[in-house]
Design a protein around this motif. Structure first.
Motif, mmCIF file in Angstrom:
data_model
loop_
_atom_site.group_PDB
_atom_site.id
_atom_site.type_symbol
_atom_site.label_atom_id
_atom_site.label_comp_id
_atom_site.label_asym_id
_atom_site.label_seq_id
_atom_site.Cartn_x
_atom_site.Cartn_y
_atom_site.Cartn_z
ATOM 1 N N MET A 1 0.818 -1.478 -0.332
ATOM 2 C CA MET A 1 0.058 0.324 0.151
ATOM 3 C C MET A 1 0.837 1.697 0.220
ATOM 4 N N ILE A 2 1.010 2.052 -0.814
ATOM 5 C CA ILE A 2 1.482 3.310 -1.180
ATOM 6 C C ILE A 2 0.161 4.587 -0.495
ATOM 7 N N LEU A 3 1.045 4.983 0.220
ATOM 8 C CA LEU A 3 0.496 6.435 1.324
ATOM 9 C C LEU A 3 1.150 7.347 1.112
ATOM 10 N N THR A 4 0.878 8.708 0.419
ATOM 11 C CA THR A 4 1.370 9.522 0.086
ATOM 12 C C THR A 4 0.634 10.799 0.578
ATOM 13 N N THR A 5 0.876 12.328 0.820
ATOM 14 C CA THR A 5 0.244 13.608 1.437
ATOM 15 C C THR A 5 0.071 14.545 -0.318
ATOM 16 N N THR A 6 1.030 13.840 -1.592
ATOM 17 C CA THR A 6 0.574 14.536 -2.995
ATOM 18 C C THR A 6 -0.294 14.115 -3.072
ATOM 19 N N ASN A 7 -0.919 14.270 -4.315
ATOM 20 C CA ASN A 7 -2.315 14.038 -5.337
ATOM 21 C C ASN A 7 -1.918 13.586 -6.283
ATOM 22 N N SER A 8 -0.688 12.846 -6.289
ATOM 23 C CA SER A 8 -0.228 11.637 -7.306
ATOM 24 C C SER A 8 1.036 11.066 -6.712
ATOM 25 N N ILE A 9 2.058 9.959 -7.807
ATOM 26 C CA ILE A 9 2.525 8.937 -7.180
ATOM 27 C C ILE A 9 3.192 9.166 -8.599
ATOM 28 N N GLU A 10 4.727 9.620 -7.928
ATOM 29 C CA GLU A 10 6.039 9.344 -9.482
ATOM 30 C C GLU A 10 5.835 8.259 -9.942
ATOM 31 N N GLY A 11 5.304 7.768 -10.694
ATOM 32 C CA GLY A 11 6.244 6.864 -11.911
ATOM 33 C C GLY A 11 5.143 5.886 -12.144
ATOM 34 N N PHE A 12 3.865 6.521 -11.229
ATOM 35 C CA PHE A 12 2.234 5.596 -10.937
ATOM 36 C C PHE A 12 1.178 6.701 -11.592
ATOM 37 N N LYS A 13 0.237 5.846 -11.878
ATOM 38 C CA LYS A 13 -0.935 6.433 -13.137
ATOM 39 C C LYS A 13 -1.916 5.833 -11.858
ATOM 40 N N ILE A 14 -2.903 6.618 -11.955
ATOM 41 C CA ILE A 14 -4.312 6.590 -11.844
ATOM 42 C C ILE A 14 -5.022 6.348 -12.270
ATOM 43 N N VAL A 15 -5.650 5.013 -11.760
ATOM 44 C CA VAL A 15 -6.053 4.150 -12.963
ATOM 45 C C VAL A 15 -8.081 4.443 -13.082
ATOM 46 N N ASP A 16 -8.136 4.581 -10.778
ATOM 47 C CA ASP A 16 -9.811 4.398 -10.585
ATOM 48 C C ASP A 16 -9.691 5.343 -8.779
ATOM 49 N N TYR A 17 -10.639 6.565 -8.850
ATOM 50 C CA TYR A 17 -10.858 6.794 -7.480
ATOM 51 C C TYR A 17 -12.267 6.223 -7.012
ATOM 52 N N LEU A 18 -11.588 5.534 -5.879
ATOM 53 C CA LEU A 18 -12.593 5.004 -4.642
ATOM 54 C C LEU A 18 -12.457 5.066 -3.934
ATOM 55 N N GLY A 19 -12.627 6.293 -3.439
ATOM 56 C CA GLY A 19 -13.337 7.271 -2.173
ATOM 57 C C GLY A 19 -12.316 7.609 -1.235
ATOM 58 N N GLY B 1 -10.841 -2.173 -1.849
ATOM 59 C CA GLY B 1 -9.774 -2.862 -3.322
ATOM 60 C C GLY B 1 -8.450 -1.663 -3.516
ATOM 61 N N ALA B 2 -8.619 -0.494 -2.635
ATOM 62 C CA ALA B 2 -7.306 0.290 -3.153
ATOM 63 C C ALA B 2 -6.382 -0.187 -2.904
ATOM 64 N N ASN B 3 -5.030 0.110 -3.973
ATOM 65 C CA ASN B 3 -3.218 0.035 -3.502
ATOM 66 C C ASN B 3 -2.970 1.373 -3.068
ATOM 67 N N ALA B 4 -3.497 1.766 -2.904
ATOM 68 C CA ALA B 4 -2.524 3.712 -2.589
ATOM 69 C C ALA B 4 -3.784 4.291 -1.930
ATOM 70 N N VAL B 5 -3.421 5.073 -1.023
ATOM 71 C CA VAL B 5 -4.081 6.093 -1.220
ATOM 72 C C VAL B 5 -3.167 7.609 -0.909
ATOM 73 N N VAL B 6 -3.959 8.976 -1.854
ATOM 74 C CA VAL B 6 -3.137 9.955 -1.863
ATOM 75 C C VAL B 6 -3.645 11.154 -1.308
ATOM 76 N N GLY B 7 -3.332 12.162 -1.184
ATOM 77 C CA GLY B 7 -3.673 13.348 -0.374
ATOM 78 C C GLY B 7 -4.125 13.686 0.964
#
Length: 99
Positions: free
Chosen positions: A1-19, A67-73
């Motif tokens: 699980m990737i956790l970040t305070t930024t709104n994007s993750i370098e090298g990754f593309k957000i394919v779905d926003y889950l909530g 079903g998330a594999n990351a949390v942004v923002g």
């Protein structure tokens, strides 16, 4: 699980926003004021650190349940109640990312 305070993750593309997901934790051990301010401040810091870890665990579990594999923002709020209980609230957006 990737956790970040930024709104994007370098090298990754957000394919779905889950909530929006949250994790809240309250450290329920009262911190009594003694004669040493240094020891009291150390107890507060330890309490906040332990409570923050619990809040992040709850956030991660809630994101996985969607079903998330990351949390942004991620936003972290830390509060010391009037009874000297540490409370931590962590909020972010659960997303699915791909390379």
């Amino acid at each position: 699980m990737i956790l970040t305070t930024t709104n994007s993750i370098e090298g990754f593309k957000i394919v779905d926003y889950l909530g929006i997901v949250t994790g809240v934790a309250l450290h329920d051990e009262v911190l009594a004021m003694g004669f040493s301010m240094t020891k009291y401040m150390k107890k507060i810091q330890d309490s906040v650190d332990a409570t923050k870890e619990k809040a992040f665990q709850a956030l991660t579990e809630n994101a996985r349940n969607l079903g998330a594999n990351a949390v942004v923002g991620i936003k972290i709020e830390i509060e010391l109640t009037t009874s000297n209980y540490a409370m931590v609230s962590v909020t972010g957006t659960a997303v699915k990312v791909a390379h």
